[in-house]
Structures are given as C-alpha cells and as structure tokens.
Design a protein around this motif. Structure first.
Motif, PDB file in Angstrom:
ATOM      1  N   LYS A   1      80.132  -2.809 132.119  1.00  0.00           N
ATOM      2  CA  LYS A   1      79.627  -1.473 131.189  1.00  0.00           C
ATOM      3  C   LYS A   1      78.521  -1.654 130.241  1.00  0.00           C
ATOM      4  CE  LYS A   1      84.610  -0.020 131.526  1.00  0.00           C
ATOM      5  NZ  LYS A   1      85.594   0.388 130.731  1.00  0.00           N
ATOM      6  N   THR A   2      78.239  -3.030 130.123  1.00  0.00           N
ATOM      7  CA  THR A   2      77.041  -3.232 129.127  1.00  0.00           C
ATOM      8  C   THR A   2      75.789  -3.709 129.743  1.00  0.00           C
ATOM      9  OG1 THR A   2      77.784  -5.693 129.011  1.00  0.00           O
ATOM     10  CG2 THR A   2      78.776  -4.134 127.227  1.00  0.00           C
TER      11      THR A   2
ATOM     12  N   PHE B   1      72.325  -2.392 128.729  1.00  0.00           N
ATOM     13  CA  PHE B   1      71.658  -2.783 127.386  1.00  0.00           C
ATOM     14  C   PHE B   1      70.915  -4.065 127.684  1.00  0.00           C
ATOM     15  CE2 PHE B   1      75.363  -0.549 126.211  1.00  0.00           C
ATOM     16  CZ  PHE B   1      74.839   0.451 125.273  1.00  0.00           C
TER      17      PHE B   1
ATOM     18  N   ALA C   1      80.609  -8.620 124.164  1.00  0.00           N
ATOM     19  CA  ALA C   1      79.806  -7.967 123.175  1.00  0.00           C
ATOM     20  C   ALA C   1      78.630  -8.617 122.991  1.00  0.00           C
ATOM     21  CB  ALA C   1      80.500  -8.121 121.932  1.00  0.00           C
TER      22      ALA C   1
ATOM     23  N   LEU D   1      75.542  -7.123 123.425  1.00  0.00           N
ATOM     24  CA  LEU D   1      75.124  -5.647 122.660  1.00  0.00           C
ATOM     25  C   LEU D   1      74.612  -6.291 121.401  1.00  0.00           C
ATOM     26  CD1 LEU D   1      78.575  -3.795 122.971  1.00  0.00           C
ATOM     27  CD2 LEU D   1      76.386  -3.610 124.257  1.00  0.00           C
TER      28      LEU D   1
ATOM     29  N   TYR E   1      77.755  -0.051 118.604  1.00  0.00           N
ATOM     30  CA  TYR E   1      78.991  -0.272 119.370  1.00  0.00           C
ATOM     31  C   TYR E   1      79.942  -0.384 118.199  1.00  0.00           C
ATOM     32  CZ  TYR E   1      78.269  -5.311 118.477  1.00  0.00           C
ATOM     33  OH  TYR E   1      78.164  -6.577 117.968  1.00  0.00           O
TER      34      TYR E   1
ATOM     35  N   THR F   1      81.051   1.782 123.134  1.00  0.00           N
ATOM     36  CA  THR F   1      79.488   1.701 122.791  1.00  0.00           C
ATOM     37  C   THR F   1      79.245   3.234 122.970  1.00  0.00           C
ATOM     38  OG1 THR F   1      78.975   1.670 125.191  1.00  0.00           O
ATOM     39  CG2 THR F   1      78.814  -0.253 124.003  1.00  0.00           C
TER      40      THR F   1
ATOM     41  N   ARG G   1      80.954   4.689 126.319  1.00  0.00           N
ATOM     42  CA  ARG G   1      81.577   3.596 127.416  1.00  0.00           C
ATOM     43  C   ARG G   1      82.857   3.053 126.473  1.00  0.00           C
ATOM     44  NH1 ARG G   1      80.934   2.663 132.772  1.00  0.00           N
ATOM     45  NH2 ARG G   1      78.902   3.220 133.556  1.00  0.00           N
TER      46      ARG G   1
END
Length: 320
Positions: free
Chosen positions: A84-85, A88, A254, A257, A294, A304, A316
């Motif tokens: 899902k990241t 980024f 994370a 992010l 986030y 996020t 998300r």
C-alpha cells in the motif's frame, strides 16, 4: 502414485511416481514490510520479486519500480501491507551510477540492442563538462523506444520488438544532478540524481548525440530509491541462506513513508480511521492542509492520507 490425506494434500514423505520423494510446499503466510534487494545483473524485476516472496513464504509481494535485467542495484520489494506504500517509494528521487560507451548508438540505448550508427569521434572531458548544465534541472526527454511506456494500450518495447515504428513524445523530467566520476577516451562514468520517469539510457543517447560521438549505456547501477540507499540493501545470496538471515532484511512498512510527515494520534482516533472515517486534528500545532501524511498510534502505522481544512482524510488504512 502420490499419497494424500483426507483433504487431498500430500502426506509427509509422499513420493512421486518412480519413487522420488519431494518436500511439501511451505505454507504461505502474512508478512508485512520492505526488503531492499541488491538486484544482480541478468535478473528480471519479476524474478527478483519471486526470490523475495519465496524467501519469506509471503502471500503478497510487489516491487517499487522496474530495474532492467542489464542493471544492478536497489530494487525495493514490498511484502503484504507494505504494498500500500509502493507509490510513495516510486515517487521518490532515484540515484544512479552509469557508464557510457562512446562511438556507437544502439536501438535500445544500451548494450543489449543492435548498433544502428557509429562514430570515430571521442569526447574530451572538458567538452562533456561544458554540456552537463543542459542536462540538469527540468528538461525535455524522449524516452527510449524500448521502454514500458504505452502507445494505444501496447508497451513500446513490444511494438519495437515486433519491428513496428515507435514514436514517443518528449516529456518533462527532472535531473537534480549529473556529474562525472571518471573519464577515458572510450568511456565515461557518471552519477545522476533524478526524479520519477527519467531514463538514464536516454541521457546517454542524448549526450552522445550532442557531443557528436554517439553513445550508449554500458553499465548501470541504481544506488538510491526514495528513502532507501545502498546501505539498506541485501543480496540474493543472503536471502537464500534461510529464514533467519532473510528476517534480518525485513524493514517496517512505515520505512517507505519516512520522507513525509508523521502525525501521532490517540486510540479513539485510530479506531475511527480503521473504519475509514476522517478525524479532526486538534492542537495549536496541528497542520491545516497537507497532500501526504501518515498517522501512527503507539508506534503502529494506522493510515496514510491528506489533511483538508484541519481534518485528516484516510486514503489507505493498514491492518498491522
């Protein structure tokens, strides 16, 4: 004949026809995080994802930006909720070290293609240095014909391989820096830092054309992708050493992010976000507007999203 249990699964010590014993496939599991693979030359990005997925027996995996088989270097691979990241990481800046071979141009702009033109000329280092400012900042770049860009729903490289004429339009790309690492009459090695959508092969091609000597990429290594650098990378050999060695390579979801702001929230707000609901950010220092942030609660990644008029809107939500 293969023996199975009442559910149809192979029993322990089952044998194929002919008596050869085989091991049952390991059960797929939920694994969440990032593996920054140092992809070797010759391996496709798809194969690299398979290697990582197998090392962790992971249910879900995907990479953050294709790296050509000819190239080596960083290929960040997301497992589970980390997928899902991916945007980024893909939107982050990238860094490369690459060597341009002077004197010939190929149809792929690297060593895998066929030579389409040659030149006896070779550039002086001073001439290259004088040209570099034209290749930094926001410039117009025509992608290579052998690229993944789609034309009427078809990949450009598929059309080019079929012998069709491929015409791609120039588009703006950002090259933050471009410098010479070493130079010889036949080759020059560069380091480049650039934004999303930049093709290093196109830089080599256009440098050769501008210098009047032609050129193509002979070696290419990616050294940074978004928040990930060479020091974060793990080799294929390490992943194949076993589950314990692989586990040390897994980075938190994370991590991807780290280049955007974090907002720490309390439990009640986290529960609202888990239900897909927006939350109002309170406090004197709470941001009013932001495109990408986030949230975490107790050190756990929650969602996020964006901030609109002081309200965090989840895009998300994570199940960690």
């Amino acid at each position: 004949m293969t023996m199975t249990d009442e559910n149809g699964a192979p029993t322990e010590g089952a044998r194929e026809a002919g008596g050869r014993e085989f091991a049952p496939r390991p059960k797929k599991r939920d694994v969440h995080g990032w593996v920054v693979l140092d992809k070797p030359v010759g391996m496709t990005s798809t194969h690299a994802v398979s290697v990582v997925k197998r090392a962790f027996s992971a249910k879900k995996a995907g990479h953050a930006g294709t790296l050509d088989p000819l190239a080596s270097g960083l290929l960040p691979i997301a497992l589970g909720e980390a997928t899902k990241t991916v945007p980024f990481v893909m939107d982050g800046r990238k860094a490369y070290q690459f060597t341009v071979a002077w004197g010939s141009q190929t149809d792929t702009d690297d060593t895998e293609g066929k030579v389409v033109a040659t030149s006896e000329a070779r550039p002086q280092e001073d001439a290259i240095l004088a040209l570099l400012p034209r290749f930094t900042g926001t410039i117009q770049q025509v992608p290579p014909k052998f690229s993944a860009i789609k034309i009427a729903g078809e990949r450009a490289y598929d059309l080019a391989r079929d012998g069709e004429e491929v015409t791609l339009e120039a588009r703006p790309v950002e090259i933050t820096s471009l410098r010479i690492v070493s130079h010889s009459p036949e080759t020059t090695t560069f380091e480049a830092e650039c934004g999303k959508g930049t093709y290093v092969r196109a830089i080599a091609r256009d440098l050769g054309l501008a210098l009047g000597c032609l050129g193509h990429v002979a070696h290419l290594r990616r050294t940074r992708v978004g928040p990930f650098a060479v020091d974060d990378a793990v080799s294929v050999e390490t992943l194949r050493e076993g589950a314990e060695a692989a586990a040390t390579a897994l980075r938190p979801v994370a991590t991807a992010l780290s280049l955007i702001p974090e907002i720490v929230i309390h439990r009640d707000a986290a529960l609202r976000l888990k239900r897909g609901q927006s939350i109002l950010l309170r406090g004197r220092d709470a941001p009013v507007e932001a495109q990408a942030v986030y949230t975490t609660c107790g050190g756990v990644l929650i969602a996020t999203g964006s901030i609109e008029q002081g309200e965090f809107v989840p895009h998300r939500v994570f199940n960690l």
